[in-house]
Write an enzyme that holds these catalytic residues in place. Sequence first.
Site: not given
Length: 251
Positions: A87, A152, A114, A167
């Site tokens: 994160p 992809r 953690e 896209d």
Amino acid sequence: MRIDVVTLFPDMIGELCRFGIPRIAVEKGLLELGCWNPRDYAANRHRSVDDRPYGGGPGMVMQFQPVAEAIRMARQQGSGPVIYLSPQGRRLDQRAVQDFAALPHMILLAGRYEGIDERLIEQEVDQEWSVGDYVLSGGEPAALVWIDALTRLLPGALGDEASAQCDSFMNGLLDYPHYTRPEVIAGQAVPKVLVGGNHTAIRRWRLQQSLGRTWARRPDLLEQLELNDEQQALLEDFIREQQSKESEENP
Ligand code: 9D3
């Protein structure tokens, strides 16, 4: 391309490759996937890979040694960067996906608990990347996002190169609405232009829908773009129409 994933849950990664485009990419030999489980390299008697955090506090921390050994194995499979999914990293976007899809090799490091002992990150990690501002319970779902988004874009993986080109996000805009048969559902008809067969009009309508939706839903994306004259005119048209609809609704 080869991707090696360092993970305590290799089965989660393997499962993705049984479906859809990643499966086709693996079958065609466009994607090679390897998993390295720190637990297999845990030197202690209990095969433990985590320990309590220095300084106290909740949760556990992944230990240096088993992760370092797993990365050492992964490094023998190619020469790409070690990417820690966390994160605290930079947020992934389609631009970054395109850049990474051009690499022949990378190692994705998925954490649990953690996090991982910071000294491992300092010693072994080249880049730190997040998949968005929300909390996952580990790096594996993020690794799946990476593998799916990259795969992809590999030449030959989609079968239909045009659909990757068209896209949403490739051009920095959201997608336009799609319709298929039947032509009328509960009184709701498909927009007339799409059944008319005028391909210039269809292209312009779709572009206008993309522009209009991006303006309404993701103004942040629009700010990053320089619109050409046609796009500017189509968007102004869309906004005018929207405003006249609004004034009909609230007279
Ligand atoms: C409740 C734990 N948090 C304390 C405030 C910290 C925390 C630790 C580990 C939060 C998430 C995780 C596990 N997440 C990932 O490994 C992860 C992740 C994410 O949670 N969000 C967005 N991208 C990513 S990439 C890896």
